[in-house]
Design an enzyme around this catalytic site. Sequence first.
Site, mmCIF file in Angstrom:
data_model
loop_
_atom_site.group_PDB
_atom_site.id
_atom_site.type_symbol
_atom_site.label_atom_id
_atom_site.label_comp_id
_atom_site.label_asym_id
_atom_site.label_seq_id
_atom_site.Cartn_x
_atom_site.Cartn_y
_atom_site.Cartn_z
ATOM 1 N N ASN A 1 0.892 -1.157 0.000
ATOM 2 C CA ASN A 1 0.000 0.000 0.000
ATOM 3 C C ASN A 1 0.931 1.207 0.000
ATOM 4 O OD1 ASN A 1 -1.835 2.024 0.588
ATOM 5 N ND2 ASN A 1 -3.033 0.754 1.996
ATOM 6 N N ASN B 1 -8.451 5.758 3.976
ATOM 7 C CA ASN B 1 -9.780 5.180 3.721
ATOM 8 C C ASN B 1 -10.205 4.595 5.060
ATOM 9 O OD1 ASN B 1 -10.163 4.070 0.378
ATOM 10 N ND2 ASN B 1 -8.363 5.176 1.045
HETATM 11 N N1 ING Z 1 -8.033 2.091 7.566
HETATM 12 C C1 ING Z 1 -8.266 2.172 8.891
HETATM 13 C C2 ING Z 1 -7.637 3.306 9.691
HETATM 14 O O1 ING Z 1 -6.746 3.087 10.486
HETATM 15 C C3 ING Z 1 -9.691 1.106 10.331
HETATM 16 C C4 ING Z 1 -8.351 0.927 9.685
HETATM 17 C C5 ING Z 1 -10.794 0.600 9.713
HETATM 18 C C6 ING Z 1 -9.787 1.886 11.478
HETATM 19 C C7 ING Z 1 -12.046 0.796 10.262
HETATM 20 C C8 ING Z 1 -11.025 2.097 12.047
HETATM 21 C C9 ING Z 1 -12.163 1.572 11.420
HETATM 22 O O2 ING Z 1 -8.124 4.415 9.523
HETATM 23 C C10 ING Z 1 -6.855 1.950 6.921
HETATM 24 N N2 ING Z 1 -6.975 1.846 5.581
HETATM 25 O O3 ING Z 1 -5.766 1.889 7.498
#
Ligand code: ING
Length: 321
Positions: A114, A201
Amino acid sequence: MKGQLRGAPRIVRVAAAQMGPIQVSDSRESCVQRLCALLHRAADQGATLVVFPELALTTFFPRWFVEDISMVDHYYERSMPSPATAPLFAAARDRNIGFSLGYAELTADGQRFNTQVLVDQTANVVAKYRKVHIPGHASHEPGRAFQHAERYYFSPSDEGFGVWSAFGGRVGMMICNDRRWPETYRELGLQGVELIVCGYNTPLNYIPDPSQDRLAGFHHALVMQAGAYQNGTFVVGVAKGGCEEGVDSLAESLIIAPSGEVLAKTVGNGDEVVVADCDLEWCKNYQNTLFDLDYYRRPEAYRRHIAQRGPSTKADGSPLR
Ligand code: ING
């Protein structure tokens, strides 16, 4: 303690270019067209750097699990620039504006990252950063309303965090979940970072603990404002927000000052540009006083930061679990 406060201004006009959803039916070309439109809006406002979200060229495909990972190879870029992103690089060159862009990277030897690039005002790739902290899960979890299988689709970076001289200052990168970890900011702070650019995201529903859902925006701002203040750096966090393939995602893109104050925030959850003048000299007000790292830090007291991944013992010294 060094003590000098800010000198002659070193202003970078930064744009946060938030995207709304990218649906699975949206082509890469349509995403690049949206990114070009956002770049022009940023340049029209005099920005010299525009920050785009994480995975800005495709839908957030880790929300589905596919047994044969080669079935999603088309979501990854094999080069950057690539034929599909060439129009964005051309627009950046024409408008004399740099950018950072998040995308899925597939290397020639088959590694998947990523990734985010930093591109200067002559459309040269200054730096590439691969996400260090990979959230979510690595195998199919069929009970979930949607997957967050980033640990299946991406390997963690083995290169760590970097800071590069660009845009008249010291610029670092982080991606999404990285922003939640204090180590991210301090690793950059110890390289003299003055501006951290970040795409994300973030689903509004955190399936492992729904009690956190109502705090999604608060936690997002909390970690970036804290990281900015504790390292005396600007932080720019840019969302891919809105409802993407049925999943509501956090918008609330922010431009944050070294004081921790919010300088600009998006108000919608679609394609939107907000801009702020970031005087990088402002960093000195914190880096040369309260957070003069070389004067006040005690690395000899922080050995656990490196020696351990997680907590090893309880307060009374007995082994955990
Ligand atoms: N997304 C998230 C983040 O840390 C996540 C992981 C998903 C956190 C859902 C909270 C809720 O913002 C990514 N892509 O790292």
